[in-house]
Design a protein around this motif. Structure first.
Motif, PDB file in Angstrom:
ATOM      1  N   GLU A 136     -15.184  -4.499  52.987  1.00 11.32           N
ATOM      2  CA  GLU A 136     -15.089  -5.345  51.799  1.00 11.32           C
ATOM      3  C   GLU A 136     -16.367  -5.365  50.946  1.00 11.32           C
ATOM      4  OE1 GLU A 136     -14.299  -9.525  52.322  1.00 11.32           O
ATOM      5  OE2 GLU A 136     -13.068  -9.561  50.525  1.00 11.32           O
ATOM      6  N   PRO A 137     -17.585  -5.526  51.563  1.00 12.34           N
ATOM      7  CA  PRO A 137     -18.786  -5.519  50.713  1.00 12.34           C
ATOM      8  C   PRO A 137     -18.968  -4.189  49.978  1.00 12.34           C
ATOM      9  CG  PRO A 137     -19.293  -6.303  52.926  1.00 12.34           C
ATOM     10  CD  PRO A 137     -17.903  -5.759  52.972  1.00 12.34           C
ATOM     11  N   ILE A 138     -18.603  -3.097  50.646  1.00 15.75           N
ATOM     12  CA  ILE A 138     -18.793  -1.777  50.027  1.00 15.75           C
ATOM     13  C   ILE A 138     -17.827  -1.592  48.861  1.00 15.75           C
ATOM     14  CG2 ILE A 138     -18.655   0.712  50.473  1.00 15.75           C
ATOM     15  CD1 ILE A 138     -19.454  -0.025  53.422  1.00 15.75           C
ATOM     16  N   ARG A 190     -16.324  -3.958  47.184  1.00 14.09           N
ATOM     17  CA  ARG A 190     -16.647  -4.925  46.128  1.00 14.09           C
ATOM     18  C   ARG A 190     -17.827  -4.417  45.281  1.00 14.09           C
ATOM     19  NH1 ARG A 190     -15.876 -10.404  46.551  1.00 14.09           N
ATOM     20  NH2 ARG A 190     -14.040  -9.834  47.722  1.00 14.09           N
ATOM     21  N   GLU A 191     -18.815  -3.861  45.971  1.00 20.92           N
ATOM     22  CA  GLU A 191     -19.992  -3.345  45.257  1.00 20.92           C
ATOM     23  C   GLU A 191     -19.588  -2.167  44.365  1.00 20.92           C
ATOM     24  OE1 GLU A 191     -22.846  -4.826  45.421  1.00 20.92           O
ATOM     25  OE2 GLU A 191     -24.167  -3.430  44.369  1.00 20.92           O
ATOM     26  N   GLU A 232     -16.650  -1.635  43.063  1.00 17.25           N
ATOM     27  CA  GLU A 232     -15.885  -2.168  41.930  1.00 17.25           C
ATOM     28  C   GLU A 232     -16.820  -2.738  40.867  1.00 17.25           C
ATOM     29  OE1 GLU A 232     -11.498  -3.520  43.579  1.00 17.25           O
ATOM     30  OE2 GLU A 232     -13.143  -4.964  43.707  1.00 17.25           O
ATOM     31  N   ASN A 233     -17.818  -3.496  41.316  1.00 19.32           N
ATOM     32  CA  ASN A 233     -18.732  -4.117  40.349  1.00 19.32           C
ATOM     33  C   ASN A 233     -19.569  -3.077  39.611  1.00 19.32           C
ATOM     34  OD1 ASN A 233     -17.943  -6.756  40.716  1.00 19.32           O
ATOM     35  ND2 ASN A 233     -19.317  -7.101  42.429  1.00 19.32           N
ATOM     36  N   ARG A 234     -19.973  -2.057  40.344  1.00 20.12           N
ATOM     37  CA  ARG A 234     -20.805  -1.038  39.696  1.00 20.12           C
ATOM     38  C   ARG A 234     -19.993  -0.140  38.764  1.00 20.12           C
ATOM     39  NH1 ARG A 234     -25.456   1.223  43.828  1.00 20.12           N
ATOM     40  NH2 ARG A 234     -26.064  -0.791  44.701  1.00 20.12           N
ATOM     41  N   ASN A 268     -16.793  -0.783  37.699  1.00 16.66           N
ATOM     42  CA  ASN A 268     -15.774  -1.531  36.939  1.00 16.66           C
ATOM     43  C   ASN A 268     -14.377  -0.938  37.127  1.00 16.66           C
ATOM     44  OD1 ASN A 268     -15.213  -3.766  35.430  1.00 16.66           O
ATOM     45  ND2 ASN A 268     -15.363  -2.709  33.468  1.00 16.66           N
ATOM     46  N   GLN A 269     -14.141  -0.368  38.293  1.00 20.24           N
ATOM     47  CA  GLN A 269     -12.821   0.189  38.616  1.00 20.24           C
ATOM     48  C   GLN A 269     -12.095  -0.787  39.544  1.00 20.24           C
ATOM     49  OE1 GLN A 269     -11.834   2.777  37.122  1.00 20.24           O
ATOM     50  NE2 GLN A 269     -13.735   3.733  36.415  1.00 20.24           N
ATOM     51  N   ASN A 270     -10.783  -0.677  39.507  1.00 22.35           N
ATOM     52  CA  ASN A 270      -9.942  -1.542  40.348  1.00 22.35           C
ATOM     53  C   ASN A 270      -9.513  -0.748  41.584  1.00 22.35           C
ATOM     54  OD1 ASN A 270      -8.259  -3.465  41.353  1.00 22.35           O
ATOM     55  ND2 ASN A 270      -6.638  -3.154  39.852  1.00 22.35           N
ATOM     56  N   PHE A 305     -20.655   7.333  46.246  1.00 18.10           N
ATOM     57  CA  PHE A 305     -21.228   5.991  46.405  1.00 18.10           C
ATOM     58  C   PHE A 305     -21.424   5.654  47.883  1.00 18.10           C
ATOM     59  CE2 PHE A 305     -20.288   1.437  47.126  1.00 18.10           C
ATOM     60  CZ  PHE A 305     -21.431   0.902  46.560  1.00 18.10           C
ATOM     61  N   ASP A 354     -28.284   3.162  48.810  1.00 21.79           N
ATOM     62  CA  ASP A 354     -28.031   1.714  48.831  1.00 21.79           C
ATOM     63  C   ASP A 354     -27.042   1.350  49.931  1.00 21.79           C
ATOM     64  OD1 ASP A 354     -29.726   1.493  46.745  1.00 21.79           O
ATOM     65  OD2 ASP A 354     -28.195   1.198  45.195  1.00 21.79           O
ATOM     66  N   VAL A 355     -25.981   2.145  50.038  1.00 26.12           N
ATOM     67  CA  VAL A 355     -24.968   1.866  51.058  1.00 26.12           C
ATOM     68  C   VAL A 355     -25.567   2.082  52.449  1.00 26.12           C
ATOM     69  CG1 VAL A 355     -22.724   2.563  51.984  1.00 26.12           C
ATOM     70  CG2 VAL A 355     -23.055   2.423  49.521  1.00 26.12           C
ATOM     71  N   TYR A 370     -27.691  -0.811  53.245  1.00 25.36           N
ATOM     72  CA  TYR A 370     -26.868  -2.006  53.476  1.00 25.36           C
ATOM     73  C   TYR A 370     -26.200  -1.941  54.848  1.00 25.36           C
ATOM     74  CZ  TYR A 370     -23.797  -5.926  52.496  1.00 25.36           C
ATOM     75  OH  TYR A 370     -23.154  -7.135  52.562  1.00 25.36           O
ATOM     76  N   TYR A 421     -31.346  -3.989  46.166  1.00 29.06           N
ATOM     77  CA  TYR A 421     -30.560  -2.776  45.856  1.00 29.06           C
ATOM     78  C   TYR A 421     -29.073  -3.066  45.877  1.00 29.06           C
ATOM     79  CZ  TYR A 421     -30.034  -2.989  50.904  1.00 29.06           C
ATOM     80  OH  TYR A 421     -29.731  -3.422  52.177  1.00 29.06           O
ATOM     81  N   TRP A 422     -28.689  -4.260  46.170  1.00 32.76           N
ATOM     82  CA  TRP A 422     -27.271  -4.565  46.434  1.00 32.76           C
ATOM     83  C   TRP A 422     -26.923  -5.928  45.841  1.00 32.76           C
ATOM     84  CZ3 TRP A 422     -24.121  -1.121  48.963  1.00 32.76           C
ATOM     85  CH2 TRP A 422     -22.847  -1.555  49.343  1.00 32.76           C
ATOM     86  N   SER A 442     -20.395 -10.153  44.276  1.00 32.75           N
ATOM     87  CA  SER A 442     -20.763  -9.168  45.295  1.00 32.75           C
ATOM     88  C   SER A 442     -21.138  -9.854  46.592  1.00 32.75           C
ATOM     89  CB  SER A 442     -21.961  -8.342  44.810  1.00 32.75           C
ATOM     90  OG  SER A 442     -21.538  -7.451  43.823  1.00 32.75           O
ATOM     91  N   ILE A 443     -20.835  -9.183  47.687  1.00 32.45           N
ATOM     92  CA  ILE A 443     -21.150  -9.766  48.986  1.00 32.45           C
ATOM     93  C   ILE A 443     -22.464  -9.154  49.463  1.00 32.45           C
ATOM     94  CG2 ILE A 443     -20.368 -10.062  51.361  1.00 32.45           C
ATOM     95  CD1 ILE A 443     -17.505  -9.568  50.177  1.00 32.45           C
ATOM     96  N   GLN A 502     -11.084  -7.252  38.998  1.00 27.09           N
ATOM     97  CA  GLN A 502     -10.133  -6.423  39.762  1.00 27.09           C
ATOM     98  C   GLN A 502      -9.109  -7.286  40.506  1.00 27.09           C
ATOM     99  OE1 GLN A 502     -13.548  -5.956  39.973  1.00 27.09           O
ATOM    100  NE2 GLN A 502     -13.582  -4.166  38.623  1.00 27.09           N
TER     101      GLN A 502
END
Lengths: 283, 562
Positions: free
Chosen positions: A48-50, A52-53, A55-57, A59-61, A254, A259-260, A263, B137-138, B157-158, B213
Motif C-alpha cells: 500500500e505505501p508503495i 500510494r507513493e 499514485e501521488n508521484r 498522478n495515475q490511478n 519506480f 527511494d523505494v 523505504y 525522500y518519501w 502518502s504513508i 485515485q
C-alpha cells in the motif's frame, strides 16, 4: 376498439415505467477507469505505501487486486490475452522464472531472510527453538504467529526452503508446521506485537523486522531457520498482455528506484533484492 | 365486450366491482407511493447538494487556513526560530497564540509539527503523536522536497508509523534568500476530520474523503470504508442510499456524502405489503358484495326462468313468490298476473270447446238413424207413388231431401243450400196446411254464396208456421237478406199471430238461457254466438200490422268453414 385498447396499454406502460424510473443515486459521477492494474501477492502493509507513493508521484490511478501466486499463474495461463493485469507485484522469483513466458519483463524487487522470533520471558532455555524443525513440534501447537499460509508469500518461501533442505520428509515437516500455526495474524505488526505481548510464543518475520524489534528493546530474540538462510525474493513483472505499457514500465522503474529501496529497508523491514545474496550461508 | 357478454351476470358484476374498486385503489396507491418517493427524493437531493457544497467549502477552508497559518508562522519567523533555536515556553506561547487566533476553521487538536531539512522533528504541538523523524525522500516531505513551484502540499502518502494520521499538509520554510530551511506539517486524524465536519451532516449521513485515485482517506462511519467507494466506482449502489460528491479544488480530493433515503427499501416494501393487503381486503369485499348483489339479482331471474320453463310446458298454475318491492319484484308480479290471465283465457277456451262438443252431441242425439230414415222415406215415397198418393210421395221426397242435407258432415253451407232446405220444408208444410200460407224469398245474388250454419233457418221458419200461422187462415212467410257493412242480416217475417213478448225478451237478451219450448231457436242462436262471437245471433221484433220478424245477423264469409 383496438385503438382504445392500445391507448390503455400505452397509458399503463407509461405509468409503470415512470414509477420504476424514480430514484437517482448519482453514482455515475464516481466511476473511474484505472490507469494501471496490479495483481499482488504481497500483504497490504507492504504494497500500500508503495502504490500510494506511486499514485501521488505519477498522478495515475492504480487498481490493486490481491491474489495468491497459484491463482495468478492459473488465471494468467487460462485467460491468456484476456487477463487484465498489467503488473504482477511480489511473486516469488522461482515462480516468475518458471512462468517467464507469461511476462514481457521482470525484475527482482525485494528479498528478506525469514527468522524465528520468540518471547524471552515465555520461552525457556530448554524450549529454545533450534531451527525450522522446532516449529513442527507439538508443544508449539497454536502458539506460532504466522499469516494465513494460503494468502502469505512467506509460506511460499518456507515451502521452497523446506523442500530444498529437508530431503524426502519435507512434506511431513511442512504439514506439521501448517498444523501448528495458531490463529492467523492479519499483519506482521500483529505477529510482532503478539510475540512481544505473549499472545504467541513464536513467530516468523523478516530478519530486518526482528532487528528493529531488538533495537527497540523488546522482550524478543530471534534465530535463523537453519544453517542456511530462508530467503524470500519477490519480483515485479509486466505481463505480456498488459494494456498500459508506459505506465507499467514507470511502475516497474519506480519499484526499483532508490527511494523505494530505502523505504523498504527503513520502514518495511525488507531488503532490496540486490542487497541480499540469495541462499547465502549464515555466518 | 363479446367476452363480457359471454359471462354470467354474477361474473359481470364481480368484474365491474374489480374495475371500479380495485384498479383505482391500486392506481392511487402507486401514484401516492411515486409522489412521496419523488417529493422525498427531491428533498433529499436538495438537502444533500447543499450539504456537499458546505462540506467541500469546509475542507477547502481548512486547507486555505492551514496554508495561511504556515505563511504567518514563516512571516513572524516563529518557524525559523524553532528550526534554529531551542524552543522555550515563551516561544510556545507565541506560536500557540498565532495558531489560536487563526484557527477558525482548523480543528483544535490538529497536530502541527516543524521538521528541519533532514526530516527531524524540531517542534510539535503534541510530542506524543508526532514522528521524531520523517523520510525526506518519501511521503509528505518527499513531495515537498521534490516540489519546485510551490510551498504548500497536501498528501495522504504513508510515510510515518503513526497510523492514526489520515492526511497531512506541508509548508516549506524558506529563509529570506528562498533557501529551504525545513517544513511545517499539519496532520489530521479521524478525530480532527470529525471535528472539522461536525455540525455539517446528520448522524444518519456518512462522509467520505478520498484522494484523486478514490483511495479512501476519511470515513465518518466505522460501518463503511473503501469497499463502499469501490462499489460506487463499479456503479453498484445500495438502494437505500443517495450519493453526492464534489471535488475539493485545492487538493483534487473527492468529498462524498452518503445519505440514507428518506423512504428506505424496507419502508417501500412495507408500503407494498400494505397495498397488497388492502388490495386483498378489497378483493374479498368485491367478491362478497358481488355475490350478495348477484344473488339478489340472479335469484329472482332464476326463479322466473324456471317458472317460464314450466309455463312453456303448460303449467299455468305456477306462482312465483317475491318480497321485493323493486323492479324485479314488479317484473315477478307482472309475470304472476300474466300467467293468471293466460290460465283464465285457456279455461275459457276449453269451456267454449266443451260447449261446442256438447252441442254437437245434442245434435247427434236428435238424429235417429239418418240413413235408415232416408231409406225409409224413399220407400214411403215410392210406395205412395204406386198407390197414387201424390202428397205423401211429395212430402216423403222433400223430407228425404232435408234429411239428406242434414246428415252431411259439413256444419256450414252456402246460404243458397240453406234456402233449398227451407224450400223443401215449406213444401211439406204447405201440403199439411193445404197451402193456406204463402212463401217468398228475396236474397241478393251476391249474398247467396255466404256461408251460414246448416239448418239455421229451419227452426225459425218452423216457429213461424207452427206458432204464428197455424192458428189462422192464410198468411205469408217472407225471407229476405241484406248486407250491412261486413255483416249479413237475414230476416224471416211472418204475419201470423205474433210472438209473445216473453219470447221476444228471451231472444233479445244477451245472456239468454235454454228455453224448453224453443230448443231449435236456442241451438241456432248458441251455435252462431259460439262460432262467430257474442255480437252476432238472433233477435226478434213484432210490429203491429206487419207481423213478427226474426233477424239473424252473421259476418259475411264466403270461404269454406270447418
Amino acid at each position: 376498439m383496438g385503438k382504445q385498447r392500445g391507448l390503455c396499454i400505452c397509458i399503463i406502460m407509461s405509468i409503470v415505467l415512470s414509477l420504476t424510473a424514480c430514484g437517482d443515486t448519482g453514482c455515475q459521477k464516481f466511476a473511474q477507469n484505472p490507469d494501471l492494474i496490479v495483481y499482488t501477492t504481497l500483504s497490504k502493509e507492504i504494497y500500500e505505501p508503495i502504490i500510494r507513493e506511486f499514485e501521488n508521484r505519477s498522478n495515475q490511478n492504480v487498481e490493486v487486486r490481491e491474489e495468491t501466486e497459484e491463482d495468478i499463474i492459473n488465471e494468467l495461463r487460462a485467460e491468456k490475452d484476456k487477463f487484465p493485469a498489467d503488473i504482477v507485484f511480489g511473486m516469488s522469483e522461482k515462480n516468475t522464472q518458471k512462468n517467464s513466458k507469461l511476462f514481457s519483463c521482470s525484475r527482482n524487487f525485494s528479498s528478506s531472510s525469514l527468522v524465528i522470533i520468540y518471547n524471552t520471558n515465555i520461552v525457556t532455555y530448554k524450549e529454545l527453538p533450534e531451527d525450522f524443525s522446532s516449529l513442527c513440534k507439538e508443544e508449539w501447537k497454536g502458539k506460532i504467529g504466522f499469516p494465513n499460509p494460503e494468502e502469505s508469500p512467506l509460506y511460499q518461501g518456507i515451502s521452497e526452503y523446506v523442500a530444498d533442505n529437508y530431503g524426502e520428509e519435507w512434506k511431513k515437516y511442512l504439514s506439521e508446521f501448517y498444523t501448528n500455526i495458531g490463529k492467523y495474524a492479519d499483519s506482521t505488526e500483529e505477529i510482532v506485537n503478539g510475540v512481544n505481548e505473549g499472545k504467541y510464543s513464536l513467530g516468523v518475520v523478516t530478519e530486518e523486522k526482528a532487528k528493529t524489534l531488538l533495537a527497540q528493546g523488546s522482550n524478543v530474540a530471534y534465530i535463523h531457520f537453519g544453517k542456511k538462510d530462508c530467503t524470500v525474493i519477490n519480483t515485479v513483472a509486466i505481463t505480456k498482455q498488459q494494456q498500459h505499457r508506459v505506465i507499467a514500465e514507470d511502475f516497474l522503474e519506480f519499484t526499483l528506484c532508490d527511494d523505494v529501496k530505502q523505504y523498504l529497508i527503513e520502514y518495511l523491514s525488507y531488503l532490496p533484492a540486490e542487497k541480499v545474496q540469495r541462499g547465502g550461508e549464515h555466518q | 365486450m363479446k367476452f363480457l357478454d359471454s359471462l354470467s351476470y354474477r361474473k359481470q358484476i364481480f368484474i365491474g366491482f374489480l374495475v371500479v374498486a380495485l384498479i383505482p385503489l391500486l392506481l392511487s396507491m402507486c401514484f401516492s407511493t411515486y409522489f412521496y418517493s419523488v417529493v422525498f427524493q427531491h428533498e433529499l437531493e436538495t438537502d444533500g447538494n447543499r450539504q456537499i457544497v458546505e462540506l467541500n467549502e469546509r475542507l477547502t477552508g481548512f486547507f486555505d487556513s492551514s496554508e495561511q497559518i504556515c505563511k504567518l508562522l514563516c512571516e513572524e519567523e516563529l518557524s525559523a526560530k524553532a528550526l534554529i533555536d531551542k524552543v522555550n515556553d515563551e516561544y510556545q506561547k507565541a506560536l500557540y497564540l498565532t495558531l489560536y487566533q487563526n484557527s477558525a476553521t482548523i480543528p483544535t487538536d490538529v497536530l502541527v509539527s516543524i521538521y528541519d531539512i533532514g526530516g527531524h522533528l524540531r517542534f510539535a504541538t503534541s510530542t506524543q503523536d508526532a514522528e521524531e523523524i520523517l523520510p525526506i525522500y518519501w511521503g509528505i516531505l518527499g513531495e515537498a522536497k521534490r516540489g519546485k513551484n510551490q510551498n504548500y502540499y497536501i498528501t495522504n502518502s504513508i510515510a510515518n508509523r503513526n497510523s492514526n494520521v489520515l492526511l497531512q499538509t506541508v509548508y516549506t520554510v524558506e529563509n529570506q534568500k528562498k533557501v529551504r530551511m525545513g517544513y511545517i506539517t499539519m496532520s489530521l486524524t479521524k478525530a480532527d476530520f470529525d471535528q472539522l465536519f461536525n455540525g455539517f451532516f446528520s448522524q444518519s449521513d456518512t462522509i467520505f474523503v478520498t484522494d484523486r485515485q478514490m483511495n479512501i482517506i476519511y470515513c465518518s462511519s466505522q460501518n463503511y470504508g473503501q469497499s463502499t467507494i469501490d462499489m460506487l466506482q463499479e456503479n453498484e449502489v445500495p438502494n437505500n442510499f443517495w450519493y453526492s460528491g464534489a471535488v475539493e479544488p485545492t487538493s483534487g480530493y473527492h468529498v462524498i456524502l452518503q445519505k440514507q433515503s428518506l423512504i428506505s427499501t424496507a419502508a417501500k416494501q412495507g408500503m407494498f405489503r400494505i397495498s397488497l393487503f388492502i388490495s386483498f381486503i378489497c378483493l374479498i369485499l368485491c367478491v362478497i358484495v358481488s355475490m350478495i348483489l348477484g344473488k339478489q339479482l340472479s335469484n329472482p331471474i332464476d326463479k322466473l326462468n324456471k317458472a317460464m320453463e314450466l309455463v312453456k310446458k303448460g303449467n299455468l298454475s305456477i306462482h312465483v313468490h317475491t318480497n321485493q318491492q323493486n323492479e324485479l319484484g314488479e317484473l315477478t308480479n307482472n309475470f304472476n298476473h300474466m300467467t293468471e290471465e293466460l290460465s283464465n283465457h285457456v279455461d275459457n277456451m276449453v269451456r267454449r270447446q266443451k260447449d261446442i262438443q256438447d252441442m254437437q252431441i245434442q245434435l247427434f242425439q236428435t238424429q235417429l238413424n239418418p240413413h235408415f230414415l232416408y231409406n225409409t222415406l224413399d220407400s214411403i215415397k215410392w210406395s205412395a207413388r204406386i198407390h197414387h198418393l201424390e202428397d205423401i210421395s211429395l212430402m216423403a221426397e222433400n223430407l228425404a231431401y232435408i234429411l239428406q242435407n242434414s246428415i252431411r258432415k259439413e256444419q256450414f253451407i252456402p246460404l243458397q243450400g240453406e234456402l233449398d232446405i227451407i224450400d223443401n220444408y215449406i213444401k211439406i208444410q204447405q201440403i199439411r196446411f193445404n197451402g193456406k200460407f204463402t212463401y217468398e224469398v228475396e236474397i241478393p245474388d251476391d249474398l247467396v254464396d255466404c256461408i251460414v250454419p246448416k239448418l239455421m233457418l229451419q227452426p225459425i221458419v218452423e216457429n213461424s208456421i207452427i206458432h204464428g200461422l197455424a192458428e189462422q187462415e192464410g198468411g205469408s212467410i217472407s225471407i229476405y237478406a241484406d248486407q250491412i257493412g261486413d255483416t249479413i242480416s237475414i230476416n224471416v217475417t211472418d204475419d201470423g199471430v205474433g210472438m209473445s213478448q216473453e219470447i221476444i225478451d228471451w231472444l233479445n237478451t244477451d245472456n239468454f238461457m235454454e228455453n224448453e219450448g224453443h230448443l231449435g231457436l236456442y241451438n241456432v242462436n248458441k251455435i252462431i254466438k259460439l262460432y262467430f262471437g257474442r255480437q252476432y245471433g238472433i233477435t226478434a221484433t213484432v210490429e203491429a200490422g206487419i207481423g213478427t220478424t226474426v233477424t239473424i245477423v252473421l259476418p259475411i264469409r264466403k270461404e269454406k268453414m270447418p
